[in-house]
Write a protein that holds these residues in place. Sequence first.
Motif, mmCIF file in Angstrom:
data_model
loop_
_atom_site.group_PDB
_atom_site.id
_atom_site.type_symbol
_atom_site.label_atom_id
_atom_site.label_comp_id
_atom_site.label_asym_id
_atom_site.label_seq_id
_atom_site.Cartn_x
_atom_site.Cartn_y
_atom_site.Cartn_z
ATOM 1 N N VAL A 43 0.845 -1.199 0.000
ATOM 2 C CA VAL A 43 0.000 0.000 0.000
ATOM 3 C C VAL A 43 0.879 1.249 0.000
ATOM 4 O O VAL A 43 1.807 1.363 0.809
ATOM 5 N N HIS A 44 0.583 2.139 -0.920
ATOM 6 C CA HIS A 44 1.216 3.460 -0.898
ATOM 7 C C HIS A 44 0.244 4.410 -0.226
ATOM 8 O O HIS A 44 -0.861 4.635 -0.714
ATOM 9 N N ARG A 45 0.667 4.984 0.907
ATOM 10 C CA ARG A 45 -0.245 5.826 1.693
ATOM 11 C C ARG A 45 -0.321 7.240 1.139
ATOM 12 O O ARG A 45 0.708 7.889 0.929
ATOM 13 N N LEU A 46 -1.553 7.676 0.947
ATOM 14 C CA LEU A 46 -1.808 9.012 0.406
ATOM 15 C C LEU A 46 -3.184 9.452 0.878
ATOM 16 O O LEU A 46 -4.083 8.625 1.052
ATOM 17 N N GLY A 47 -3.363 10.748 1.057
ATOM 18 C CA GLY A 47 -4.669 11.263 1.488
ATOM 19 C C GLY A 47 -4.748 11.439 2.983
ATOM 20 O O GLY A 47 -3.755 11.436 3.703
ATOM 21 N N ILE A 48 -5.975 11.587 3.486
ATOM 22 C CA ILE A 48 -6.261 11.810 4.914
ATOM 23 C C ILE A 48 -7.278 10.772 5.360
ATOM 24 O O ILE A 48 -8.269 10.569 4.657
ATOM 25 N N PRO A 49 -7.073 10.102 6.508
ATOM 26 C CA PRO A 49 -5.952 10.265 7.443
ATOM 27 C C PRO A 49 -4.837 9.267 7.193
ATOM 28 O O PRO A 49 -5.073 8.171 6.687
ATOM 29 N N ILE A 50 -3.627 9.680 7.570
ATOM 30 C CA ILE A 50 -2.497 8.739 7.642
ATOM 31 C C ILE A 50 -2.050 8.745 9.089
ATOM 32 O O ILE A 50 -1.425 9.708 9.550
ATOM 33 N N PHE A 51 -2.433 7.713 9.819
ATOM 34 C CA PHE A 51 -2.126 7.674 11.256
ATOM 35 C C PHE A 51 -1.183 6.544 11.625
ATOM 36 O O PHE A 51 -0.800 6.423 12.793
ATOM 37 N N ASP A 52 -0.783 5.719 10.662
ATOM 38 C CA ASP A 52 0.144 4.630 10.971
ATOM 39 C C ASP A 52 1.541 4.891 10.404
ATOM 40 O O ASP A 52 2.345 3.982 10.275
ATOM 41 N N ARG A 53 1.801 6.117 10.039
ATOM 42 C CA ARG A 53 3.128 6.552 9.597
ATOM 43 C C ARG A 53 3.368 7.959 10.143
ATOM 44 O O ARG A 53 2.438 8.725 10.332
ATOM 45 N N LEU A 54 4.635 8.296 10.350
ATOM 46 C CA LEU A 54 4.988 9.645 10.795
ATOM 47 C C LEU A 54 5.197 10.562 9.588
ATOM 48 O O LEU A 54 5.521 10.096 8.499
ATOM 49 N N GLY A 55 5.000 11.871 9.815
ATOM 50 C CA GLY A 55 5.373 12.854 8.800
ATOM 51 C C GLY A 55 4.370 13.068 7.692
ATOM 52 O O GLY A 55 4.754 13.443 6.579
ATOM 53 N N ALA A 56 3.069 12.861 7.975
ATOM 54 C CA ALA A 56 2.063 13.043 6.917
ATOM 55 C C ALA A 56 2.061 14.475 6.379
ATOM 56 O O ALA A 56 1.807 14.699 5.196
ATOM 57 N N ASN A 57 2.341 15.447 7.282
ATOM 58 C CA ASN A 57 2.326 16.838 6.814
ATOM 59 C C ASN A 57 3.558 17.190 5.989
ATOM 60 O O ASN A 57 3.626 18.273 5.417
ATOM 61 N N HIS A 58 4.533 16.277 5.914
ATOM 62 C CA HIS A 58 5.738 16.549 5.122
ATOM 63 C C HIS A 58 5.767 15.736 3.826
ATOM 64 O O HIS A 58 6.792 15.720 3.141
ATOM 65 N N ILE A 59 4.690 15.055 3.515
ATOM 66 C CA ILE A 59 4.636 14.327 2.242
ATOM 67 C C ILE A 59 4.499 15.341 1.112
ATOM 68 O O ILE A 59 3.542 16.101 1.051
ATOM 69 N N CYS A 60 5.468 15.350 0.224
ATOM 70 C CA CYS A 60 5.443 16.287 -0.905
ATOM 71 C C CYS A 60 5.238 15.494 -2.197
ATOM 72 O O CYS A 60 5.958 14.538 -2.473
ATOM 73 N N GLN A 61 4.260 15.908 -2.970
ATOM 74 C CA GLN A 61 3.963 15.186 -4.208
ATOM 75 C C GLN A 61 3.864 16.123 -5.409
ATOM 76 O O GLN A 61 3.438 15.697 -6.490
ATOM 77 N N VAL A 62 4.194 17.389 -5.231
ATOM 78 C CA VAL A 62 4.092 18.343 -6.335
ATOM 79 C C VAL A 62 5.476 18.852 -6.725
ATOM 80 O O VAL A 62 6.428 18.764 -5.945
ATOM 81 N N GLY A 63 5.559 19.367 -7.943
ATOM 82 C CA GLY A 63 6.844 19.864 -8.434
ATOM 83 C C GLY A 63 7.733 18.694 -8.819
ATOM 84 O O GLY A 63 7.367 17.516 -8.682
ATOM 85 N N TYR A 64 8.912 19.002 -9.296
ATOM 86 C CA TYR A 64 9.840 17.929 -9.679
ATOM 87 C C TYR A 64 10.281 17.128 -8.458
ATOM 88 O O TYR A 64 10.411 15.909 -8.514
ATOM 89 N N ARG A 65 10.511 17.827 -7.330
ATOM 90 C CA ARG A 65 10.946 17.105 -6.122
ATOM 91 C C ARG A 65 9.852 16.184 -5.611
ATOM 92 O O ARG A 65 10.111 15.050 -5.202
ATOM 93 N N GLY A 66 8.621 16.658 -5.650
ATOM 94 C CA GLY A 66 7.520 15.812 -5.206
ATOM 95 C C GLY A 66 7.308 14.629 -6.129
ATOM 96 O O GLY A 66 7.019 13.513 -5.682
ATOM 97 N N THR A 67 7.438 14.863 -7.432
ATOM 98 C CA THR A 67 7.310 13.775 -8.401
ATOM 99 C C THR A 67 8.379 12.720 -8.153
ATOM 100 O O THR A 67 8.110 11.508 -8.167
ATOM 101 N N LEU A 68 9.589 13.193 -7.902
ATOM 102 C CA LEU A 68 10.708 12.279 -7.627
ATOM 103 C C LEU A 68 10.406 11.440 -6.382
ATOM 104 O O LEU A 68 10.629 10.216 -6.364
#
Length: 438
Positions: free
Chosen positions: A391-416
Amino acid sequence: MALIMHDRKPLTINPLKLSAPLGAALAFLGVKGCLPLFHGSQGCTAFAKVVLVRHFREAIPMSTTAMSEVDTILGGESNVETAILTLVEKAQPELIGLLTTGLTETRGDDMPGILRDLRQRQPQLDGLPIVLAATPDFKGSLQEGYATAVKSLVSTLPEPLLGSPDPAQVTVLCGSALSPADGQEVKEMVQAFGLDPVLVPDLSGSLDGHLGEGFATTPSGGTTLSQLQQLGRSAVTLAIGESMRPAAQILSERFGTPFHLFPSLTGLKRVDAFLAKLADLSKRPVPARYRQQRRQVQDALLDSHFFFGGKRIALALEADLLWGCVDWLLDMGCIIQAAVSPSAAPGLEDLPIEEVCIGDLGDLEDLSGGANLLVGNSHVARLGKRLGLPVHRLGIPIFDRLGANHICQVGYRGTLSQLFAIGNLLMEQEEEHHPTPS
């Protein structure tokens, strides 16, 4: 064009949908000094608070009018008045985001009338903006509630434009699919072209997981009230996510501000288009660092395409997030085994897949046969364990992993980041099924 398939089950099994009031509260939390106030029972607020606290792992400021059974029958006007006066005394908010719930919407409270009468009785509230968002639980999902709150913000707060627009000021309407880290990435991209972005709302300043200097009763960061009042000065609006189209249209009608809609900022072609628009608006070339990041994404695509090609992916996400994720996975050669959304939001029909199911995680389970990977929140992760799928975790809520507010998925860095996260899961699965000889 995708066929939108509606769930015809008589009940929800393993829900995917989050409530519209929760989404509206999330949007209000991206405004500095704003306090979301739920007009409903205490349980309505407690549910939303628990979800957001577990996801962001932060103290979430929000309040309630605490409707009881008697109040629900006789009317909640006095509850609204008492709650607002108490908040003004105890928390001194710069702005109150008043949102309705299924309880009060079913009763049919006349909220504009209640606020009008309240201001007549309490003239000391004249300087306090109160933004109303009608968000019944039974209509739409988190994304719809969030979009309703953003519409209310841009409808209510901007002041009439005096003079000419500022050619450097850009309004960026951030959809609910964007995390706080996404908002920060978007802000940096716009600033790199010498432009002055005003993010609405700006979760990167309020829910980005920083250690505050003390206890705060309202968000200490986010879009300021002054910035919201000056939105009419923006030369252009950039709307990220189809759900932001109505808010962009309001700014266009009120101030004549042209807008450009970007359904997603994930994947090479989507980021290219965004940066090309910024270069066009600013009359500046794309900065060297983004050219270098683009080359890194190109290299990562070459390295990882072996693991993506032909893989079957099943997703359960809010509409904007689903759109963006499906878009770049198709570009990687994946096959969309199933796409489930909690609401039939505009734009889903434009996805280049056969069908989108409007349903719950029970539907995802039924449609996931033969899939190689599931994509969704932490509730999907539980389903993945049962089905034996990564499972790739995405969306809300993510409570079984740390750092949900730091998941970046936009821009080249987020795509990477997304490319490597999903690529590693698929590579691991490949290794389990076809081990490399040692």
